[in-house]
Scaffold this motif. Structure first.
Motif, short mmCIF file in Angstrom:
data_model
loop_
_atom_site.label_atom_id
_atom_site.label_comp_id
_atom_site.label_asym_id
_atom_site.label_seq_id
_atom_site.Cartn_x
_atom_site.Cartn_y
_atom_site.Cartn_z
N SER A 236 0.86 -1.17 0.00
CA SER A 236 0.00 0.00 0.00
C SER A 236 0.90 1.23 0.00
O SER A 236 2.11 1.14 0.18
N ASP A 237 0.27 2.39 -0.20
CA ASP A 237 1.02 3.64 -0.16
C ASP A 237 0.12 4.77 0.29
O ASP A 237 -1.10 4.70 0.14
N PHE A 238 0.74 5.80 0.84
CA PHE A 238 0.04 7.01 1.27
C PHE A 238 0.98 8.18 1.05
O PHE A 238 2.17 8.09 1.39
N GLY A 239 0.45 9.29 0.49
CA GLY A 239 1.34 10.40 0.22
C GLY A 239 0.70 11.76 0.28
O GLY A 239 1.05 12.63 -0.52
N VAL A 240 -0.24 11.97 1.17
CA VAL A 240 -0.88 13.28 1.30
C VAL A 240 0.10 14.26 1.94
O VAL A 240 0.67 13.98 2.99
N LEU A 283 -7.15 0.94 7.92
CA LEU A 283 -6.37 0.44 6.78
C LEU A 283 -5.12 -0.30 7.25
O LEU A 283 -4.76 -1.34 6.68
N GLY A 284 -4.46 0.24 8.27
CA GLY A 284 -3.26 -0.42 8.77
C GLY A 284 -3.51 -1.85 9.20
O GLY A 284 -2.71 -2.75 8.95
N LYS A 285 -4.64 -2.08 9.84
CA LYS A 285 -5.00 -3.44 10.27
C LYS A 285 -5.29 -4.34 9.07
O LYS A 285 -4.94 -5.53 9.07
N LYS A 286 -5.90 -3.78 8.03
CA LYS A 286 -6.15 -4.55 6.81
C LYS A 286 -4.84 -4.92 6.11
O LYS A 286 -4.67 -6.04 5.63
N TYR A 287 -3.91 -3.98 6.06
CA TYR A 287 -2.63 -4.27 5.43
C TYR A 287 -1.90 -5.39 6.18
O TYR A 287 -1.26 -6.26 5.57
N HIS A 288 -2.00 -5.37 7.49
CA HIS A 288 -1.38 -6.43 8.28
C HIS A 288 -2.05 -7.77 7.98
O HIS A 288 -1.38 -8.80 7.83
N LYS A 289 -3.36 -7.77 7.88
CA LYS A 289 -4.10 -9.01 7.61
C LYS A 289 -3.63 -9.66 6.31
O LYS A 289 -3.49 -10.89 6.23
N TYR A 290 -3.38 -8.84 5.29
CA TYR A 290 -2.99 -9.37 3.99
C TYR A 290 -1.48 -9.49 3.83
O TYR A 290 -1.00 -9.83 2.74
N ASP A 291 -0.73 -9.21 4.88
CA ASP A 291 0.73 -9.29 4.85
C ASP A 291 1.31 -8.37 3.78
O ASP A 291 2.28 -8.71 3.11
N TRP A 292 0.69 -7.20 3.61
CA TRP A 292 1.23 -6.19 2.71
C TRP A 292 2.30 -5.37 3.45
O TRP A 292 2.35 -5.34 4.68
N VAL A 293 3.11 -4.69 2.67
CA VAL A 293 4.02 -3.67 3.20
C VAL A 293 3.34 -2.32 3.03
O VAL A 293 2.91 -1.98 1.93
N GLN A 294 3.21 -1.57 4.12
CA GLN A 294 2.60 -0.24 4.02
C GLN A 294 3.70 0.81 3.88
O GLN A 294 4.71 0.77 4.58
N GLN A 295 3.50 1.73 2.95
CA GLN A 295 4.45 2.81 2.70
C GLN A 295 3.81 4.16 3.04
O GLN A 295 2.64 4.39 2.76
N TYR A 296 4.63 5.04 3.63
CA TYR A 296 4.19 6.39 3.95
C TYR A 296 5.22 7.38 3.39
O TYR A 296 6.36 7.41 3.84
N HIS A 297 4.80 8.17 2.39
CA HIS A 297 5.62 9.24 1.84
C HIS A 297 5.17 10.54 2.49
O HIS A 297 4.06 11.02 2.23
N LEU A 298 6.01 11.11 3.33
CA LEU A 298 5.58 12.20 4.21
C LEU A 298 6.45 13.44 4.04
O LEU A 298 7.68 13.34 4.03
N GLY A 299 5.81 14.59 3.89
CA GLY A 299 6.55 15.83 4.01
C GLY A 299 6.49 16.84 2.89
O GLY A 299 7.03 17.94 3.05
N PRO A 300 5.85 16.58 1.72
CA PRO A 300 5.83 17.63 0.70
C PRO A 300 4.79 18.70 0.98
O PRO A 300 3.77 18.44 1.62
N ILE A 301 5.04 19.89 0.50
CA ILE A 301 4.01 20.93 0.46
C ILE A 301 3.72 21.16 -1.03
O ILE A 301 4.61 21.51 -1.80
N LEU A 343 0.60 -4.36 13.43
CA LEU A 343 1.45 -3.43 12.70
C LEU A 343 2.12 -4.17 11.55
O LEU A 343 2.93 -5.08 11.76
N ALA A 344 1.78 -3.81 10.32
CA ALA A 344 2.35 -4.44 9.14
C ALA A 344 3.80 -4.01 8.94
O ALA A 344 4.28 -3.04 9.54
N LYS A 345 4.51 -4.74 8.09
CA LYS A 345 5.81 -4.26 7.64
C LYS A 345 5.62 -2.87 7.04
O LYS A 345 4.65 -2.61 6.34
N THR A 346 6.55 -1.97 7.36
CA THR A 346 6.34 -0.55 7.07
C THR A 346 7.59 0.09 6.52
O THR A 346 8.70 -0.17 7.01
N ILE A 347 7.41 0.93 5.50
CA ILE A 347 8.50 1.78 4.99
C ILE A 347 8.04 3.23 5.06
O ILE A 347 6.96 3.57 4.59
N THR A 348 8.86 4.08 5.67
CA THR A 348 8.58 5.51 5.67
C THR A 348 9.65 6.23 4.85
O THR A 348 10.80 5.82 4.80
#
Length: 469
Positions: A236-240, A283-301, A343-348
Motif C-alpha cells: 500500500s502507499d500514502f502520500g498526502v 487500513l493499517g489493520k487490513k494491510y497487516h491481515k494481507y501481509d502487505w508492506v505499508q508505505q508512507y511518503h511524508l513531508g511535501p508541500i 502493525l504491518a511491515k512498514t516503509i517511511t
C-alpha cells in the motif's frame, strides 16, 4: 562544454575496493523497483516508444523545474510545441544542470539505453535526438525494462482502478518484468475536499453497490483491498502532503462525521482528524491481515505556485519540501497498531532532510522478530534522491539502524528511462563502503562486503516483499 564522455566504467567509484564491489557483486544484479508511477497500460499495449521527448520530458517534474530555472518559456516545457523543439530546449538546459543530479541521470540514461557518450548540449542535440529515436522506434516499454533487467515493478494505483492492464500483463506470460499494483489510498482521506463526494460515487461504481453509510464505505474498501490482493498486490502507499495527526475517536463519532459529509455539511478540523485517524488505523489493520508492506511518503508541500497550477494543471512540478511535524503522528499510529499486534511491515520516506534522524530512530522503536528489518526507513526520496541525499540516508541509517537489512533503491519515476538510477545508487553504496575500508573503519573482507552489497541491492527486497511467492 567539451563533449567527450565521462560516464566511464568506474564512474563515481573512488577506490579499488569500490570498483571490486560494484563490478563483481552489484553491477549485474536484477532490479526490484517496488515503488514507481509507471503506466501499466503502456506496458500492456506493448507499442514502441518512438520518441525520446515523450519518454524523457512528459511528466518529468525534475526536468521541468530545471528548464524553468534556466529561463525556458513554459510553452517548451508543458506547451504544444513540437517534440524536437522541446528536446532542443532541454539540450540547451543540460549544460547548466552541472552539479545537479539531472546532469548525471541524463548522461547515465543516454549511455545505458542508447550507447551515447557525448554530453547533451545544443551542438550535439540533433545527433543525439536522431540516434535515440532510431533506437526507440522499435523499443517497447517492456523491452526497455528487460534491457535493464527489471524483474519487478510496483505501480501506484487508485483503489477504484480495475487493474485491467495488470491482468493483461500477467495473463500474457511473455513479459520479462512482473508488473504488480500498489494500493494508493490518498483519495480515501480527502473528506475535507469537495471532490470527496464524487470519489465516493466512483468507489461505489467500482464495487457495484451504493455507499450510504460508514459501514458501506468500509465494505467497499474491504472489497477493493481483496481485489488488489487477488491481482498480486503486496504494498500500500500514502502520500498526502500536509500536517497529520492521530487523535482519539469512537467509531460512532466517525459514522456521524461520514454521514454529515454525505449530507453536505462542513466539517471541523477535529472531525477531519477523527475521520482520518480512524481510517489510518482501519487500513493499517487490513494491510497487516494481507501481509502487505505499508508505505508512507511524508513531508511535501504541494501546488505552491497557484498561477502555474491554473495554467498547467495539477502535478505541474511546483511542489517542495514542507516542514510539518511528523514524529508524534508516526509514534501514535505505529504504537496503536502495534498494541494489538497488527502493525504491518512498514516503509517511511521523509522529504525534509532535517528529519532524517527522526524517521530513522522512529522505525527502530517497532522492530521485532516478524522479519529482519520489518520497519524500514526508505531510500532518499524526491528532492533527496541524489548523491548527497543518498549518502546522508545511508550514513544515518548506518548510525541509527542496520544498513545491512536495508531494502534498497526505487525510482519513484514516471519514466521508462529512469532505471539507471539503481546503478547510481549501487555505485554510491559501493563507494561508501570502499571509503570505509580505505580509512580502516570496517574490515577489508570482500566476500562479506560483497554479500552485504548484493543483499541491499537485490536479495533483501526479494525476501522482504516476497515477490517470489
Amino acid at each position: 562544454m567539451n563533449s567527450t564522455h565521462f560516464i566511464t566504467d568506474n564512474f563515481l567509484l573512488q577506490t579499488e575496493t569500490a570498483e571490486i564491489l560494484y563490478h563483481t557483486y552489484a553491477k549485474d544484479l536484477p532490479i526490484i523497483d517496488y515503488h514507481n508511477h509507471l503506466s501499466a497500460k503502456d506496458i500492456a499495449e506493448n507499442k514502441p516508444v518512438r520518441n525520446i521527448t515523450k519518454a524523457w520530458l512528459n511528466g518529468d517534474h525534475y526536468k521541468w523545474r530545471g528548464m524553468r530555472a534556466n529561463g525556458i518559456d513554459e510553452k517548451y516545457i508543458t506547451g504544444a510545441t513540437t517534440l524536437e523543439e522541446r528536446f532542443n530546449k532541454w539540450a540547451e538546459t543540460v549544460p547548466y544542470t552541472l552539479r545537479n543530479p539531472l546532469f548525471h541521470w541524463t548522461h547515465l540514461e543516454l549511455k545505458r539505453y542508447f550507447d551515447i557518450d557525448d554530453v547533451l548540449q545544443p551542438s550535439t542535440a540533433k545527433a543525439i535526438y536522431n540516434k535515440a529515436n532510431a533506437v526507440l522506434e522499435n523499443k517497447t516499454p517492456a523491452q526497455l525494462l528487460e534491457d535493464m533487467k527489471v524483474e519487478v515493478v510496483c505501480t501506484t494505483d487508485d483503489p477504484t482502478d480495475d487493474l485491467k492492464y495488470h491482468k493483461e500483463i500477467s495473463e500474457n506470460g511473455n513479459f520479462y518484468t512482473k508488473v504488480l499494483p500498489t494500493f494508493r489510498a490518498d483519495e480515501l482521506f480527502f473528506i475535507n475536499k469537495e471532490k470527496f463526494l464524487n470519489y465516493i460515487q466512483k468507489l461505489a461504481t467500482s464495487v457495484n453497490f451504493e455507499i450510504n453509510t460508514l459501514g458501506d464505505f468500509l465494505k467497499a474498501i474491504d472489497e477493493r483491498i481483496k481485489y488488489f490482493n487477488d491481482q498480486g498486490c503486496k504494498l500500500s502507499d500514502f502520500g498526502v502532503g500536509e500536517a497529520l495527526r492521530i487523535v482519539d475517536f469512537t467509531k460512532e463519532d466517525v459514522a456521524r462525521i461520514f454521514d454529515n459529509k454525505l449530507k453536505g455539511s462542513e466539517l471541523t478540523t477535529n472531525e477531519i482528524d477523527k475521520y482520518r485517524s480512524f481510517l489510518f488505523i482501519y487500513l493499517g489493520k487490513k494491510y497487516h491481515k494481507y501481509d502487505w508492506v505499508q508505505q508512507y511518503h511524508l513531508g511535501p508541500i504541494r501546488n505552491n505556485n497557484s498561477r502555474l497550477v491554473d495554467q498547467v494543471g495539477l502535478d505541474a512540478g511546483v511542489d517542495s519540501i514542507g516542514d510539518f511535524p511528523m514524529a508524534e503522528f508516526m509514534s501514535k499510529l505505529f504504537n496503536t497498531l502495534n498494541s494489538t499486534n497488527q502493525l504491518a511491515k512498514t516503509i517511511t520516506y521523509n522529504l525534509n532532510p532535517s528529519q532524517n534522524e527522526v524517521f530513522a530512530t522512529m522505525m527502530g522503536n517497532f522492530q521485532n522478530s516478524d522479519c529482519p528489518g520489518k520497519m524500514q526507513w526508505g531510500s532518499g526520496w524526491w528532492f533527496l534522491d541524489q548523491k548527497d541525499g543518498m549518502e546522508k540516508q545511508l550514513n544515518t541509517l548506518s548510525n541509527m539502524g542496520l544498513l545491512s537489512r536495508f531494502v534498497g533503491m526505487l525510482t519513484d519515476s514516471r519514466s521508462f528511462l529512469s532505471f539507471p538510477r539503481h546503478e547510481y545508487f549501487r555505485r554510491i553504496l559501493c563507494t561508501l563502503l570502499g571509503d570505509d575500508v580505505k580509512q580502516g573503519l570496517i574490515p577489508n573482507d570482500i566476500d562479506f562486503l560483497g554479500k552485504m552489497v548484493q543483499d541491499i541491492c537485490y536479495h533483501n527486497a526479494v525476501n522482504y516483499f516476497k515477490f517470489d511467492q
